[in-house]
Design a protein around this motif. Sequence first.
Motif, PDB file in Angstrom:
ATOM      1  N   GLN A 233      -7.439  14.800   6.226  1.00 25.46           N
ATOM      2  CA  GLN A 233      -6.272  15.338   5.523  1.00 25.46           C
ATOM      3  C   GLN A 233      -5.116  14.339   5.504  1.00 25.46           C
ATOM      4  OE1 GLN A 233      -7.580  18.058   3.788  1.00 25.46           O
ATOM      5  NE2 GLN A 233      -5.724  19.170   4.273  1.00 25.46           N
ATOM      6  N   GLU A 234      -4.961  13.578   6.580  1.00 23.22           N
ATOM      7  CA  GLU A 234      -3.852  12.626   6.673  1.00 23.22           C
ATOM      8  C   GLU A 234      -4.211  11.242   6.149  1.00 23.22           C
ATOM      9  OE1 GLU A 234      -0.488  13.433   8.169  1.00 23.22           O
ATOM     10  OE2 GLU A 234      -1.496  15.146   7.218  1.00 23.22           O
ATOM     11  N   ALA A 235      -5.502  10.940   6.025  1.00 24.56           N
ATOM     12  CA  ALA A 235      -5.919   9.610   5.578  1.00 24.56           C
ATOM     13  C   ALA A 235      -5.624   9.408   4.095  1.00 24.56           C
ATOM     14  CB  ALA A 235      -7.413   9.414   5.847  1.00 24.56           C
ATOM     15  N   GLU A 236      -5.345   8.170   3.739  1.00 23.06           N
ATOM     16  CA  GLU A 236      -5.074   7.855   2.335  1.00 23.06           C
ATOM     17  C   GLU A 236      -5.443   6.410   2.047  1.00 23.06           C
ATOM     18  OE1 GLU A 236      -0.929   8.778   2.046  1.00 23.06           O
ATOM     19  OE2 GLU A 236      -0.295   6.802   2.761  1.00 23.06           O
ATOM     20  N   ARG A 237      -5.786   6.168   0.813  1.00 20.73           N
ATOM     21  CA  ARG A 237      -6.074   4.809   0.322  1.00 20.73           C
ATOM     22  C   ARG A 237      -4.841   4.330  -0.418  1.00 20.73           C
ATOM     23  NH1 ARG A 237      -6.928   0.262  -1.857  1.00 20.73           N
ATOM     24  NH2 ARG A 237      -8.989  -0.429  -2.601  1.00 20.73           N
ATOM     25  N   ARG A 238      -4.234   3.256   0.077  1.00 16.37           N
ATOM     26  CA  ARG A 238      -2.995   2.757  -0.513  1.00 16.37           C
ATOM     27  C   ARG A 238      -3.287   1.605  -1.468  1.00 16.37           C
ATOM     28  NH1 ARG A 238       1.314   2.823   4.601  1.00 16.37           N
ATOM     29  NH2 ARG A 238       1.165   5.086   4.972  1.00 16.37           N
ATOM     30  N   VAL A 239      -2.953   1.812  -2.723  1.00 21.89           N
ATOM     31  CA  VAL A 239      -3.140   0.791  -3.749  1.00 21.89           C
ATOM     32  C   VAL A 239      -1.819   0.048  -3.926  1.00 21.89           C
ATOM     33  CG1 VAL A 239      -3.767   0.332  -6.148  1.00 21.89           C
ATOM     34  CG2 VAL A 239      -4.852   2.227  -4.912  1.00 21.89           C
ATOM     35  N   PRO A 240      -1.757  -1.254  -3.596  1.00 18.30           N
ATOM     36  CA  PRO A 240      -0.488  -1.987  -3.696  1.00 18.30           C
ATOM     37  C   PRO A 240      -0.028  -2.170  -5.140  1.00 18.30           C
ATOM     38  CG  PRO A 240      -2.295  -3.485  -3.225  1.00 18.30           C
ATOM     39  CD  PRO A 240      -2.866  -2.096  -3.150  1.00 18.30           C
ATOM     40  N   GLY A 254      14.234  -4.289  -9.637  1.00 23.28           N
ATOM     41  CA  GLY A 254      12.823  -4.571  -9.415  1.00 23.28           C
ATOM     42  C   GLY A 254      12.608  -5.587  -8.315  1.00 23.28           C
ATOM     43  N   GLY A 255      11.471  -6.264  -8.394  1.00 24.22           N
ATOM     44  CA  GLY A 255      11.137  -7.246  -7.382  1.00 24.22           C
ATOM     45  C   GLY A 255      10.677  -6.643  -6.071  1.00 24.22           C
ATOM     46  N   GLN A 256      10.285  -5.376  -6.089  1.00 25.55           N
ATOM     47  CA  GLN A 256       9.890  -4.711  -4.848  1.00 25.55           C
ATOM     48  C   GLN A 256       8.382  -4.482  -4.800  1.00 25.55           C
ATOM     49  OE1 GLN A 256      11.775  -0.900  -4.748  1.00 25.55           O
ATOM     50  NE2 GLN A 256      10.774  -0.158  -6.580  1.00 25.55           N
ATOM     51  N   ASN A 257       7.902  -4.377  -3.580  1.00 26.23           N
ATOM     52  CA  ASN A 257       6.486  -4.083  -3.361  1.00 26.23           C
ATOM     53  C   ASN A 257       6.351  -2.646  -2.859  1.00 26.23           C
ATOM     54  OD1 ASN A 257       5.847  -6.745  -3.982  1.00 26.23           O
ATOM     55  ND2 ASN A 257       6.086  -7.414  -1.852  1.00 26.23           N
ATOM     56  N   THR A 258       5.457  -1.899  -3.447  1.00 29.06           N
ATOM     57  CA  THR A 258       5.225  -0.523  -3.037  1.00 29.06           C
ATOM     58  C   THR A 258       3.729  -0.232  -3.130  1.00 29.06           C
ATOM     59  OG1 THR A 258       5.856   1.787  -3.422  1.00 29.06           O
ATOM     60  CG2 THR A 258       5.621   0.401  -5.362  1.00 29.06           C
ATOM     61  N   ASN A 351       2.284   4.251 -16.859  1.00 25.66           N
ATOM     62  CA  ASN A 351       3.584   4.354 -16.191  1.00 25.66           C
ATOM     63  C   ASN A 351       3.919   3.079 -15.420  1.00 25.66           C
ATOM     64  OD1 ASN A 351       4.013   6.951 -17.148  1.00 25.66           O
ATOM     65  ND2 ASN A 351       3.129   7.931 -15.338  1.00 25.66           N
ATOM     66  N   ILE A 352       2.913   2.520 -14.745  1.00 23.52           N
ATOM     67  CA  ILE A 352       3.129   1.265 -14.012  1.00 23.52           C
ATOM     68  C   ILE A 352       3.508   0.140 -14.977  1.00 23.52           C
ATOM     69  CG2 ILE A 352       1.989  -0.503 -12.621  1.00 23.52           C
ATOM     70  CD1 ILE A 352       0.307   1.682 -11.360  1.00 23.52           C
ATOM     71  N   LYS A 353       2.803   0.091 -16.118  1.00 23.22           N
ATOM     72  CA  LYS A 353       3.067  -0.953 -17.105  1.00 23.22           C
ATOM     73  C   LYS A 353       4.457  -0.823 -17.707  1.00 23.22           C
ATOM     74  CE  LYS A 353       1.053  -3.026 -21.280  1.00 23.22           C
ATOM     75  NZ  LYS A 353      -0.053  -2.927 -22.278  1.00 23.22           N
ATOM     76  N   LYS A 354       4.886   0.423 -18.020  1.00 19.81           N
ATOM     77  CA  LYS A 354       6.210   0.649 -18.612  1.00 19.81           C
ATOM     78  C   LYS A 354       7.334   0.234 -17.673  1.00 19.81           C
ATOM     79  CE  LYS A 354       4.798   4.485 -21.607  1.00 19.81           C
ATOM     80  NZ  LYS A 354       4.901   5.959 -21.850  1.00 19.81           N
ATOM     81  N   GLN A 355       7.096   0.394 -16.371  1.00 26.07           N
ATOM     82  CA  GLN A 355       8.121   0.064 -15.382  1.00 26.07           C
ATOM     83  C   GLN A 355       8.062  -1.385 -14.926  1.00 26.07           C
ATOM     84  OE1 GLN A 355       7.641   2.939 -12.241  1.00 26.07           O
ATOM     85  NE2 GLN A 355       7.889   4.684 -13.620  1.00 26.07           N
ATOM     86  N   GLY A 356       7.227  -2.174 -15.600  1.00 25.91           N
ATOM     87  CA  GLY A 356       7.139  -3.593 -15.280  1.00 25.91           C
ATOM     88  C   GLY A 356       6.375  -3.885 -14.007  1.00 25.91           C
ATOM     89  N   GLY A 357       5.471  -3.017 -13.637  1.00 20.52           N
ATOM     90  CA  GLY A 357       4.701  -3.204 -12.422  1.00 20.52           C
ATOM     91  C   GLY A 357       3.280  -3.635 -12.701  1.00 20.52           C
ATOM     92  N   PHE A 358       2.597  -4.058 -11.658  1.00 20.69           N
ATOM     93  CA  PHE A 358       1.194  -4.451 -11.784  1.00 20.69           C
ATOM     94  C   PHE A 358       0.546  -4.406 -10.415  1.00 20.69           C
ATOM     95  CE2 PHE A 358       3.574  -8.238 -10.848  1.00 20.69           C
ATOM     96  CZ  PHE A 358       2.779  -8.942  -9.953  1.00 20.69           C
ATOM     97  N   ILE A 359      -0.764  -4.218 -10.413  1.00 23.56           N
ATOM     98  CA  ILE A 359      -1.543  -4.270  -9.179  1.00 23.56           C
ATOM     99  C   ILE A 359      -1.984  -5.716  -8.973  1.00 23.56           C
ATOM    100  CG2 ILE A 359      -3.650  -3.470  -8.033  1.00 23.56           C
ATOM    101  CD1 ILE A 359      -3.439  -0.901  -9.650  1.00 23.56           C
ATOM    102  N   PRO A 360      -1.691  -6.313  -7.823  1.00 23.77           N
ATOM    103  CA  PRO A 360      -2.033  -7.726  -7.594  1.00 23.77           C
ATOM    104  C   PRO A 360      -3.501  -8.012  -7.879  1.00 23.77           C
ATOM    105  CG  PRO A 360      -0.662  -6.914  -5.809  1.00 23.77           C
ATOM    106  CD  PRO A 360      -1.004  -5.725  -6.662  1.00 23.77           C
TER     107      PRO A 360
END
Length: 439
Positions: A233-240, A254-258, A351-360
């Motif tokens: 229940q508490e475990a999660e897969r975090r996608v950078p 911007g310029g942040q990592n989440t 949504n990620i693309k619109k906000q200028g984000g990307f997955i490394p």
Amino acid sequence: MFQTIKNALKTPEVRKKLLYTLLLIVIFRLGCYITVPGVNSVALAEALGAQNGITGLIDLISGGAFSRLSLFAMSISPYITASIVIQLLAMVIPALERLSKEEGEAGRAKLNKYTKMLTIVLALVESLGIYLAYKASGIFVNDTFLTAAVFVISLIGGTSILMWLGDQITNKGIGNGISIIIFVGILAGLPSSAITIYNLVFTGTGFSTTGLITALGIAIGAIILIGAVVFVQEAERRVPVQYAKKVVGRKMYGGQNTHIPLKLAMAGVLPIIFASSFLTFPAQIIPMFNANIATQTGFWATIYKFSVATSSSAVPIGYAIANAAIYLVLIVAFTFFYTFAIFNPAEVSNNIKKQGGFIPGIRAGKPTTDYLTSIISKITWFGGIYLAIIAILPMLLRFTSINIAFGGTSILIVVGVALEVVNQLESQLVMRHYKGFLE
């Protein structure tokens, strides 16, 4: 967890909400002991003794109210069914989808209104079904239209009261009102399970070593199961996710990592509810038209026996094996269905693309969608198999003489709700003190 509860009791506002919630829980439990007018309690006990195990599933959620045919006999199950139906309709009806996603709080209020209206309709159908199913058993003092009307109205009123109690706990209590009502209903069966285990050790002839070993095995298994449920229940897969810097006016954003947190059991317990409702539906409907179906043969008798195979020891083992196999397949299928219904990889990617984000390491657009879909598929396979194992554990008790209502699904619900309540308390403490007490 205990530190959080201790700190909550020290905070006046949170303590007031806890006491208010406790008061409503006491009202719920008192209502479980108020039998509907017109029911002969002696005849009811005899009728339940002759019923199949399907009544145990309903009785578990209602906290023993169904076995007494009390005001809360149907518990909150019509509301749960209505919520599921509305959620499914919101996926295919654009107007409902807009209410759930685009119109904010007002839209959710309308959806809640529709859910409650559908709950009343389902409660009417279910209460009529219960009356017709028990009518031939002679549990009613007078077999008249007035008796039927009072019985049906009482059950509908009981479900309506529980909906109101749930709303009050959500709005003025500690939150998650409906979940807490289900939580309390399941916990009400814990004492009877404890007595069953006690009787294994101390039988009528004295102390039993075999019973003690069995009881220790059950206790150790329960602890392992609770630990596994908490872990998953508490475990999660975090996608950078990284967001590029951009200048708006004289400010840089911007310029942040989440990261995107993806729960391993994203669908929760709903796939089990879907699958069990699908399989037990014939067992609830067929007796309305033929009260003696369990002792007959033919097509409908076969369907009925298949539906109750894992909850009735009187049904041949072949039916139970087939029922369990289909049950597991349905749980995995519903896990995939519900997970992809609440998490749309394409929408998240856009949504990620619109906000200028990307997955490394992953290009924006379709490659991101494919990457997220791949991750969700793997997680969902794990979640589906995990839920299937949890759900199948109570069925294994069918091959023993042990009758414990507190099974794997119950532990899954209880632990999940307990974690939600603790998180709610932590959030309220943080809101009022800005600093939590969790260091």
